[in-house]
Design a protein around this motif. Structure first.
Motif, PDB file in Angstrom:
ATOM      1  N   VAL A  26       0.862  -1.183   0.000  1.00 15.40           N
ATOM      2  CA  VAL A  26       0.000   0.000   0.000  1.00 15.40           C
ATOM      3  C   VAL A  26       0.900   1.234   0.000  1.00 15.40           C
ATOM      4  CG1 VAL A  26      -1.890  -1.184   1.199  1.00 15.40           C
ATOM      5  CG2 VAL A  26      -0.193   0.120   2.537  1.00 15.40           C
ATOM      6  N   ASP A  27       0.290   2.387  -0.231  1.00 14.56           N
ATOM      7  CA  ASP A  27       1.045   3.631  -0.217  1.00 14.56           C
ATOM      8  C   ASP A  27       1.423   4.026   1.205  1.00 14.56           C
ATOM      9  OD1 ASP A  27       0.996   4.010  -2.976  1.00 14.56           O
ATOM     10  OD2 ASP A  27      -0.869   5.154  -2.908  1.00 14.56           O
ATOM     11  N   HIS A  28       2.485   4.803   1.290  1.00 12.40           N
ATOM     12  CA  HIS A  28       2.960   5.357   2.555  1.00 12.40           C
ATOM     13  C   HIS A  28       2.988   6.871   2.405  1.00 12.40           C
ATOM     14  CE1 HIS A  28       6.813   6.571   4.866  1.00 12.40           C
ATOM     15  NE2 HIS A  28       5.792   6.642   5.699  1.00 12.40           N
ATOM     16  N   VAL A  29       2.326   7.569   3.297  1.00 13.58           N
ATOM     17  CA  VAL A  29       2.350   9.026   3.307  1.00 13.58           C
ATOM     18  C   VAL A  29       2.999   9.463   4.615  1.00 13.58           C
ATOM     19  CG1 VAL A  29       0.979  11.138   3.339  1.00 13.58           C
ATOM     20  CG2 VAL A  29       0.318   9.250   1.842  1.00 13.58           C
ATOM     21  N   SER A  30       4.037  10.274   4.489  1.00 13.22           N
ATOM     22  CA  SER A  30       4.792  10.746   5.634  1.00 13.22           C
ATOM     23  C   SER A  30       4.493  12.215   5.902  1.00 13.22           C
ATOM     24  CB  SER A  30       6.288  10.571   5.343  1.00 13.22           C
ATOM     25  OG  SER A  30       7.068  11.367   6.200  1.00 13.22           O
ATOM     26  N   GLY A  31       4.249  12.540   7.160  1.00 18.29           N
ATOM     27  CA  GLY A  31       4.065  13.938   7.528  1.00 18.29           C
ATOM     28  C   GLY A  31       5.296  14.766   7.193  1.00 18.29           C
ATOM     29  N   GLY A  32       6.479  14.160   7.311  1.00 19.51           N
ATOM     30  CA  GLY A  32       7.714  14.856   6.945  1.00 19.51           C
ATOM     31  C   GLY A  32       7.751  15.198   5.473  1.00 19.51           C
ATOM     32  N   ASP A  33       7.279  14.269   4.631  1.00 18.81           N
ATOM     33  CA  ASP A  33       7.230  14.540   3.183  1.00 18.81           C
ATOM     34  C   ASP A  33       6.245  15.664   2.873  1.00 18.81           C
ATOM     35  OD1 ASP A  33       9.097  12.540   2.759  1.00 18.81           O
ATOM     36  OD2 ASP A  33       7.611  11.053   2.097  1.00 18.81           O
ATOM     37  N   ILE A  34       5.117  15.656   3.560  1.00 24.15           N
ATOM     38  CA  ILE A  34       4.128  16.724   3.349  1.00 24.15           C
ATOM     39  C   ILE A  34       4.720  18.064   3.778  1.00 24.15           C
ATOM     40  CG2 ILE A  34       1.881  17.624   4.058  1.00 24.15           C
ATOM     41  CD1 ILE A  34       0.973  14.688   4.353  1.00 24.15           C
ATOM     42  N   PHE A  35       5.438  18.073   4.888  1.00 23.82           N
ATOM     43  CA  PHE A  35       6.078  19.299   5.363  1.00 23.82           C
ATOM     44  C   PHE A  35       7.061  19.824   4.317  1.00 23.82           C
ATOM     45  CE2 PHE A  35       9.086  21.746   7.952  1.00 23.82           C
ATOM     46  CZ  PHE A  35       8.218  22.522   8.704  1.00 23.82           C
ATOM     47  N   ARG A  36       7.855  18.921   3.722  1.00 23.20           N
ATOM     48  CA  ARG A  36       8.802  19.325   2.673  1.00 23.20           C
ATOM     49  C   ARG A  36       8.059  19.865   1.447  1.00 23.20           C
ATOM     50  NH1 ARG A  36      11.627  15.569   5.463  1.00 23.20           N
ATOM     51  NH2 ARG A  36      10.758  13.695   4.563  1.00 23.20           N
ATOM     52  N   GLU A  37       6.939  19.225   1.080  1.00 26.47           N
ATOM     53  CA  GLU A  37       6.132  19.721  -0.044  1.00 26.47           C
ATOM     54  C   GLU A  37       5.609  21.132   0.243  1.00 26.47           C
ATOM     55  OE1 GLU A  37       2.906  17.005  -0.756  1.00 26.47           O
ATOM     56  OE2 GLU A  37       4.261  15.348  -1.241  1.00 26.47           O
ATOM     57  N   MET A  38       5.175  21.363   1.471  1.00 20.58           N
ATOM     58  CA  MET A  38       4.659  22.673   1.851  1.00 20.58           C
ATOM     59  C   MET A  38       5.768  23.729   1.756  1.00 20.58           C
ATOM     60  SD  MET A  38       2.237  21.494   5.048  1.00 20.58           S
ATOM     61  CE  MET A  38       2.023  23.154   5.677  1.00 20.58           C
ATOM     62  N   ALA A  39       6.987  23.348   2.164  1.00 23.68           N
ATOM     63  CA  ALA A  39       8.121  24.279   2.050  1.00 23.68           C
ATOM     64  C   ALA A  39       8.390  24.595   0.584  1.00 23.68           C
ATOM     65  CB  ALA A  39       9.360  23.680   2.711  1.00 23.68           C
ATOM     66  N   ASP A  40       8.353  23.554  -0.266  1.00 25.69           N
ATOM     67  CA  ASP A  40       8.565  23.758  -1.708  1.00 25.69           C
ATOM     68  C   ASP A  40       7.488  24.663  -2.306  1.00 25.69           C
ATOM     69  OD1 ASP A  40      10.834  22.183  -1.690  1.00 25.69           O
ATOM     70  OD2 ASP A  40       9.822  20.399  -2.488  1.00 25.69           O
ATOM     71  N   GLU A  41       6.240  24.461  -1.874  1.00 23.97           N
ATOM     72  CA  GLU A  41       5.132  25.276  -2.374  1.00 23.97           C
ATOM     73  C   GLU A  41       5.357  26.762  -2.080  1.00 23.97           C
ATOM     74  OE1 GLU A  41       1.662  23.638  -0.507  1.00 23.97           O
ATOM     75  OE2 GLU A  41       1.801  21.763  -1.669  1.00 23.97           O
ATOM     76  N   ARG A  42       6.044  27.044  -0.989  1.00 24.15           N
ATOM     77  CA  ARG A  42       6.327  28.438  -0.617  1.00 24.15           C
ATOM     78  C   ARG A  42       7.723  28.862  -1.063  1.00 24.15           C
ATOM     79  NH1 ARG A  42       3.553  29.775   5.151  1.00 24.15           N
ATOM     80  NH2 ARG A  42       1.649  28.579   4.854  1.00 24.15           N
ATOM     81  N   ASP A  43       8.384  27.958  -1.789  1.00 24.08           N
ATOM     82  CA  ASP A  43       9.741  28.229  -2.285  1.00 24.08           C
ATOM     83  C   ASP A  43      10.683  28.599  -1.136  1.00 24.08           C
ATOM     84  OD1 ASP A  43      11.601  28.224  -4.337  1.00 24.08           O
ATOM     85  OD2 ASP A  43      11.361  30.368  -4.732  1.00 24.08           O
ATOM     86  N   MET A  44      10.594  27.791  -0.059  1.00 25.41           N
ATOM     87  CA  MET A  44      11.410  28.034   1.130  1.00 25.41           C
ATOM     88  C   MET A  44      12.281  26.817   1.414  1.00 25.41           C
ATOM     89  SD  MET A  44       8.601  29.785   3.695  1.00 25.41           S
ATOM     90  CE  MET A  44       9.812  30.390   4.869  1.00 25.41           C
ATOM     91  N   SER A  45      13.438  27.050   2.003  1.00 23.01           N
ATOM     92  CA  SER A  45      14.278  25.946   2.461  1.00 23.01           C
ATOM     93  C   SER A  45      13.608  25.318   3.683  1.00 23.01           C
ATOM     94  CB  SER A  45      15.668  26.447   2.839  1.00 23.01           C
ATOM     95  OG  SER A  45      15.606  27.209   4.033  1.00 23.01           O
ATOM     96  N   LEU A  46      13.989  24.092   4.018  1.00 23.23           N
ATOM     97  CA  LEU A  46      13.423  23.446   5.202  1.00 23.23           C
ATOM     98  C   LEU A  46      13.760  24.224   6.466  1.00 23.23           C
ATOM     99  CD1 LEU A  46      13.819  19.616   4.628  1.00 23.23           C
ATOM    100  CD2 LEU A  46      11.725  20.940   4.782  1.00 23.23           C
ATOM    101  N   VAL A  47      14.979  24.736   6.543  1.00 22.50           N
ATOM    102  CA  VAL A  47      15.380  25.508   7.719  1.00 22.50           C
ATOM    103  C   VAL A  47      14.489  26.743   7.862  1.00 22.50           C
ATOM    104  CG1 VAL A  47      17.242  26.876   8.740  1.00 22.50           C
ATOM    105  CG2 VAL A  47      17.755  24.669   7.676  1.00 22.50           C
TER     106      VAL A  47
END
Length: 192
Positions: A26-47
């Motif tokens: 089955v698929d795996h969805v990680s909250g960490g991956d979603i957090f990284r996607e959200m950072a990318d959506e705002r064109d921001m580094s993770l830091v």
């Protein structure tokens, strides 16, 4: 089944959730991956995005809303994050909490992030205290409350392969017709 995997930093939840999803195909969805996607959506580094999250509660609330939506829309999935069990609520068929003593988790984090064990311990403790305050403030969640979890596993006691075997045994032996009631998730303010 929708299975949630939660636990503190260094408990092994990300590695375990990926292995469980692979074993169940089955698929795996990680909250960490979603957090990284959200950072990318705002064109921001993770830091930079982490710093924003500390100042703007909307970052956490957006992440948690996405977790809740994913849980509501999927049936065969492993959903992993610190709050996955709480955010999935009654959508989850099985909720797993992974943990290990702080010293073990600090050593794992130190190895993973190439830092001293003492630094990892201090950062992990500070992070856990900050998260506990935010979860209580935002949603009225006591992150120390394990009553909603079907399985609580100390990952310092078994190998990753043995942990997977234990949880797979629970998944494979689960019979919805014999289920007398999963632990309810009550009192959580999902208005975000």
């Amino acid at each position: 089944m929708l299975i949630t995997v939660s636990g503190p930093a260094g408990s092994g939840k990300s590695t375990f959730a990926a292995a469980l999803a692979n074993a169940l195909e089955v698929d795996h969805v990680s909250g960490g991956d979603i957090f990284r996607e959200m950072a990318d959506e705002r064109d921001m580094s993770l830091v930079a995005f982490n710093e924003l999250a500390e100042e703007d509660d909307q970052v956490d609330r957006d992440l948690d809303r996405r977790l809740r939506e994913i849980a509501a829309e999927n049936e065969d999935l492993v959903l992993e994050s610190r709050l996955a069990g709480w955010m999935a609520g009654d959508h989850a068929d099985l909720r797993v909490w992974l943990d290990a003593p702080l010293d073990v988790r600090a050593e794992r984090i130190a190895d993973r992030e190439d830092k001293s064990v003492e630094t990892a311990r201090e950062e992990t403790t500070a992070r856990a205290e900050s998260e506990a305050r935010r979860y209580a403030e935002y949603y009225d969640i006591d992150i120390e409350d394990r009553s909603i979890y079907d399985l609580v596993l100390n990952t310092s006691r078994w190998t990753p392969a043995a942990e997977l075997e234990i949880v797979l045994a629970a998944v494979e032996s689960y019979d919805p017709a014999e289920d007398e009631g999963k632990p309810p998730v009550t009192g959580v303010d999902y208005d975000f």
